[in-house]
Write a protein that holds these residues in place. Structure first.
Motif, mmCIF file in Angstrom:
data_model
loop_
_atom_site.group_PDB
_atom_site.id
_atom_site.type_symbol
_atom_site.label_atom_id
_atom_site.label_comp_id
_atom_site.label_asym_id
_atom_site.label_seq_id
_atom_site.Cartn_x
_atom_site.Cartn_y
_atom_site.Cartn_z
ATOM 1 N N ARG A 128 3.593 3.153 -2.916
ATOM 2 C CA ARG A 128 3.337 2.137 -3.949
ATOM 3 C C ARG A 128 4.695 1.563 -4.319
ATOM 4 N NH1 ARG A 128 -1.089 -0.035 -6.005
ATOM 5 N NH2 ARG A 128 -2.036 1.904 -5.368
ATOM 6 N N THR A 129 4.985 0.329 -3.890
ATOM 7 C CA THR A 129 6.296 -0.268 -4.122
ATOM 8 C C THR A 129 6.338 -0.947 -5.491
ATOM 9 O OG1 THR A 129 5.769 -2.416 -3.145
ATOM 10 C CG2 THR A 129 6.546 -0.694 -1.644
ATOM 11 N N PRO A 130 7.541 -1.086 -6.056
ATOM 12 C CA PRO A 130 7.645 -1.695 -7.383
ATOM 13 C C PRO A 130 7.390 -3.196 -7.390
ATOM 14 C CG PRO A 130 9.809 -1.071 -6.575
ATOM 15 C CD PRO A 130 8.805 -0.554 -5.583
ATOM 16 N N GLU A 131 7.541 -3.864 -6.241
ATOM 17 C CA GLU A 131 7.424 -5.317 -6.241
ATOM 18 C C GLU A 131 6.220 -5.855 -5.485
ATOM 19 O OE1 GLU A 131 11.083 -7.129 -5.026
ATOM 20 O OE2 GLU A 131 11.889 -6.949 -7.035
ATOM 21 N N SER A 132 5.721 -5.117 -4.476
ATOM 22 C CA SER A 132 4.704 -5.736 -3.618
ATOM 23 C C SER A 132 3.495 -4.855 -3.356
ATOM 24 C CB SER A 132 5.351 -6.160 -2.298
ATOM 25 O OG SER A 132 5.952 -5.038 -1.671
ATOM 26 N N GLY A 133 3.161 -3.956 -4.274
ATOM 27 C CA GLY A 133 1.973 -3.131 -4.090
ATOM 28 C C GLY A 133 2.178 -2.074 -3.009
ATOM 29 N N ASP A 134 1.082 -1.731 -2.336
ATOM 30 C CA ASP A 134 1.154 -0.708 -1.300
ATOM 31 C C ASP A 134 1.889 -1.219 -0.071
ATOM 32 O OD1 ASP A 134 -0.233 1.001 -2.900
ATOM 33 O OD2 ASP A 134 -2.123 0.859 -1.806
ATOM 34 N N ALA A 135 2.616 -0.294 0.570
ATOM 35 C CA ALA A 135 3.318 -0.612 1.811
ATOM 36 C C ALA A 135 3.134 0.554 2.769
ATOM 37 C CB ALA A 135 4.806 -0.834 1.544
ATOM 38 N N ARG A 136 2.932 0.209 4.046
ATOM 39 C CA ARG A 136 2.886 1.229 5.090
ATOM 40 C C ARG A 136 4.312 1.490 5.538
ATOM 41 N NH1 ARG A 136 1.247 -0.816 9.427
ATOM 42 N NH2 ARG A 136 1.040 -2.933 8.687
ATOM 43 N N MET A 137 4.639 2.770 5.753
ATOM 44 C CA MET A 137 5.987 3.130 6.189
ATOM 45 C C MET A 137 5.893 4.068 7.379
ATOM 46 S SD MET A 137 7.866 3.914 2.574
ATOM 47 C CE MET A 137 9.431 4.103 3.390
ATOM 48 N N ARG A 138 6.852 3.923 8.270
ATOM 49 C CA ARG A 138 7.013 4.905 9.338
ATOM 50 C C ARG A 138 8.500 5.172 9.483
ATOM 51 N NH1 ARG A 138 7.742 2.441 14.537
ATOM 52 N NH2 ARG A 138 7.734 0.180 14.329
ATOM 53 N N PHE A 139 8.813 6.349 9.992
ATOM 54 C CA PHE A 139 10.188 6.831 10.002
ATOM 55 C C PHE A 139 10.620 7.223 11.404
ATOM 56 C CE2 PHE A 139 8.349 7.608 5.881
ATOM 57 C CZ PHE A 139 9.330 7.173 5.006
ATOM 58 N N ALA A 140 11.925 7.117 11.671
ATOM 59 C CA ALA A 140 12.485 7.625 12.918
ATOM 60 C C ALA A 140 12.146 9.107 13.010
ATOM 61 C CB ALA A 140 13.999 7.418 12.948
#
Length: 141
Positions: A58-70
């Motif tokens: 849950r980002t502070p500026e743009s709602g939900d965000a999908r993330m993936r990591f190295a």
């Protein structure tokens, strides 16, 4: 003749922060998605939820965000990719580099996105600097 690049989206800025701890310790903490809310205010306000190989923040500026990591590695690479709702995935290069037995440097490369004006680019660089300082404070506590 000096080459020029008038394309603002080709710009980048490396934001760094020196930390008084071993790079492996810094890497372990920074690589843990569950710890992101402790220091990465630009990415998450609350706990991330894992969905397969991605995490939902849950980002502070743009709602939900999908993330993936190295994937976990022995090189200090903490690159990640973030896809806010309705926005193309953004690549975020991030490294932890050992500079001494008891010190490391956090290096985050901010890649200017095509929609960013100068003010937004500067604001994001300042936000990253604050988050890296928060990570430093957490690691040095």
């Amino acid at each position: 003749m000096k080459p020029t690049n008038d394309n603002p989206s080709a710009q980048s800025r490396v934001v760094t922060q020196r930390v008084a701890c071993d790079w492996r310790r810094a890497y372990a903490l920074a690589a843990d998605p569950a710890r992101l809310p402790d220091w990465a205010s630009g990415l998450s306000k609350s706990a991330l939820v894992q969905q397969g190989d991605q995490w939902i923040a849950r980002t502070p500026e743009s709602g939900d965000a999908r993330m993936r990591f190295a994937p976990p590695n022995e090189f200090g690479v903490l690159d990640h990719w973030v896809a806010p709702e309705g926005v193309a995935e953004i690549y975020m290069p991030f490294r932890v580099i050992g500079v001494a037995p008891d010190a490391c440097e956090l290096q985050f490369t901010l890649l200017r996105q095509p929609h960013m004006d100068d003010a937004a680019f500067a604001r994001d660089a300042e936000w990253i600097a604050r988050d890296l300082k928060a990570l430093r404070d957490l690691l040095e506590a």
